[in-house]
Each structure stands twice: as structure tokens, then as C-alpha cells.
Enzyme design. Structure first.
Site, PDB file in Angstrom:
ATOM      1  N   ARG A 180      -7.079  -3.947  -6.777  1.00 14.35           N
ATOM      2  CA  ARG A 180      -6.590  -2.590  -6.973  1.00 14.35           C
ATOM      3  C   ARG A 180      -6.003  -2.433  -8.377  1.00 14.35           C
ATOM      4  NH1 ARG A 180      -2.884  -0.917  -2.176  1.00 14.35           N
ATOM      5  NH2 ARG A 180      -3.109   1.104  -3.204  1.00 14.35           N
ATOM      6  N   CYS A 238       4.326  -0.838  -7.244  1.00 15.55           N
ATOM      7  CA  CYS A 238       3.088  -1.006  -6.480  1.00 15.55           C
ATOM      8  C   CYS A 238       2.468   0.387  -6.396  1.00 15.55           C
ATOM      9  CB  CYS A 238       3.349  -1.633  -5.113  1.00 15.55           C
ATOM     10  SG  CYS A 238       4.464  -0.688  -4.048  1.00 15.55           S
TER      11      CYS A 238
END
Length: 278
Positions: A180, A238
Site C-alpha cells: 500500500r 497509516c
């Protein structure tokens, strides 16, 4: 290097339960592919543990998407939540989940940000409890409400503008999986990739194969190898501020003083004025 204790073992938690000391145990079952954790809680949890709804009690779902997927709750809302959980300043609070504590760390971080000092993660999560041979409960637990008063801000956070202004003396860590970070296979981000200058540092690597947190020495070695030696100024994010709280916990255990960017890449990538790297 002196660092605060952030974990508790299953036997130590059992002893604390038997001692009769003020104790609150919080069950934070949540994961991105199955966010509704109540069924798992009802199928078996540590006796006395209160179920925590991460989406509604550890975040403010009423805020605009531009603020991120899990904006921090207001001090007033979180205070009411703590009162409902029966927590006082005298309590030791132990939090856990069933997935290497990646979601329970959000509760740890918020409780510390609210000024509570005796907060611990159950090392090894629920598996450590059952592996020790301790029984589970299937009862829905409730607490006698408290009258605790809190304020937030006891742990440092950064806004998007502050992250954008970080200099060469600062280290920005991306706690998401490496794929990601690279912008590969990311169904959540509108513009996949990462914040320019961020270093890929998946927080899942802060635990061993059984879900126990690495030792402080191992964590220091890991982050030093990534470019964040002890004593450096470290910011972490995150996608939504959940898993990055686990990185903040790991860094804290190793003696760092991490700064959390709670808006995360979910907030950053929704702003077309913010650059994204792939």
C-alpha cells in the site's frame, strides 16, 4: 535507555484480576475486512472485559471524510465513553484484541493521550490468554459508571500542514503494509501511494509470529536500520490513524517519543493539493 512499560503478560493480568485492585479490561475487536467485532466478543472474551466499538468510541464518525477515516473523538465525547466504561484515574487499564493488538493500540494511545498513565496492552493479544489455559466468558459486560474528567493532548499529534513542513531532521514513517505504501493493491486510497519523503515501516513487523511485541532492543535496531535512530524526531501515520497507533506504542516501548498524524493517508490523499508519491 529508559522507556515506559506498555505491555502486560497474561499471568500478570490474571494476578491483577485476583488482587482486587482497580482494573478495567477493554476488548477492541476490529479489523478492516471485518470491522464489526461484537459477534467475536460474544463468542468468547476475557472475563470482565468490556467491548469497545472502535468506529464509534475510539473515533468520531460524524466528521467529514476530509478529516480522515477515523478522526479522533473530542475530549468531551471520549470522557463520556470513559465514564461509561467505569474508568477512573486510579484504574489500571488493559486493552487487547485478537489480531496482534493492531486495533487495541488505538485504545492504548487514546487513553494515554487522555492522561491515564497505567495503560497496558495484553502482550500476545487474546491468544496469549487462551494459550495460558485461562477461560473465556460469553457474557455481555457492563461497568458501574464513573465521574472521570479528562483532557486530550497528553501525547503529541501533527496536522497535515505540520507533516508537509517536516524538515530533514525529521523522520516520517508509513505504518501500512509495503504494497500500500508503494501504491499497489490499495482499495482504500483515492490516490494510492504515500506521503512524499515517508519511509515504509509496516507496524506488523513490530511483533513476532505469535503476536508478541518485539523487545525494546529489537525495535530500536529495526527503526535505526530504517533511518530513525534512537533520539531522532519521528512522526508516524497509516491510512486512518489506527495501525499507526501500534507503531507509536512500539516506538514508545523503545524509548522514542513519536508524533502521531491521526488524519493519515486517508486525509492526505483526499486533498488534491497534497502531493502523493508512488
Amino acid at each position: 535507555m529508559t522507556a515506559p512499560a506498555v505491555t502486560i503478560t497474561a499471568p500478570a493480568l490474571r494476578e491483577l484480576q485476583d488482587s482486587g485492585a482497580p482494573l478495567a479490561v477493554l476488548d477492541v475487536r476490529w479489523r478492516q475486512d471485518r470491522p464489526e467485532g461484537l459477534p467475536d466478543y460474544l463468542s468468547g472474551h476475557i472475563p470482565g472485559a468490556i467491548f469497545v466499538d472502535l468506529d464509534y468510541e475510539l473515533a468520531d464518525p460524524s466528521r467529514a471524510p476530509q478529516e480522515g477515516n477515523h478522526p479522533l473523538p473530542s475530549a468531551g465525547a471520549f470522557q463520556e465513553t470513559l465514564r461509561r466504561w467505569g474508568i477512573t484515574q486510579e484504574h489500571t487499564v488493559v486493552v487487547y484484541d485478537d489480531l496482534k493488538n493492531l486495533s487495541a493500540a488505538r485504545a492504548w494511545w487514546l487513553l494515554r493521550a487522555a492522561g491515564l498513565s497505567e495503560v497496558r496492552i495484553l502482550d500476545g493479544s487474546l491468544r496469549a490468554w487462551t494459550s495460558a489455559g485461562y477461560l473465556l466468558s460469553t457474557e455481555m459486560e457492563f461497568a458501574e459508571p464513573s465521574e472521570i474528567s479528562i483532557s486530550l493532548g497528553h501525547l503529541p499529534t501533527a496536522h497535515a500542514e505540520e507533516v508537509a513542513a517536516l524538515g530533514s531532521q525529521d523522520t516520517l514513517l508509513d505504518a501500512r503494509p509495503g504494497s500500500r505504501y508503494r501504491g499497489i493493491d490499495d482499495p482504500l486510497a483515492e490516490r494510492p501511494g504515500h506521503i512524499p519523503g515517508a519511509i515504509s515501516a509496516p507496524t506488523a513487523a513490530n511483533t513476532d509470529s505469535t503476536g508478541h511485541l518485539l523487545t525494546p532492543e529489537e525495535i530500536r535496531e529495526r527503526y535505526a536500520a530504517l533511518g530513525a535512530p534512537p533520539g531522532s524526531r519521528v512522526h508516524v501515520y497509516c491510512f486512518s490513524g489506527v495501525h499507526s497507533a501500534h507503531s507509536a506504542l512500539a516506538l514508545t516501548s523503545a524509548g522514542y517519543e513519536p508524533v502521531l498524524y491521526p488524519g493519515g493517508f486517508g486525509q492526505w490523499s483526499r486533498d488534491p493539493q497534497r502531493p502523493v508519491e508512488r
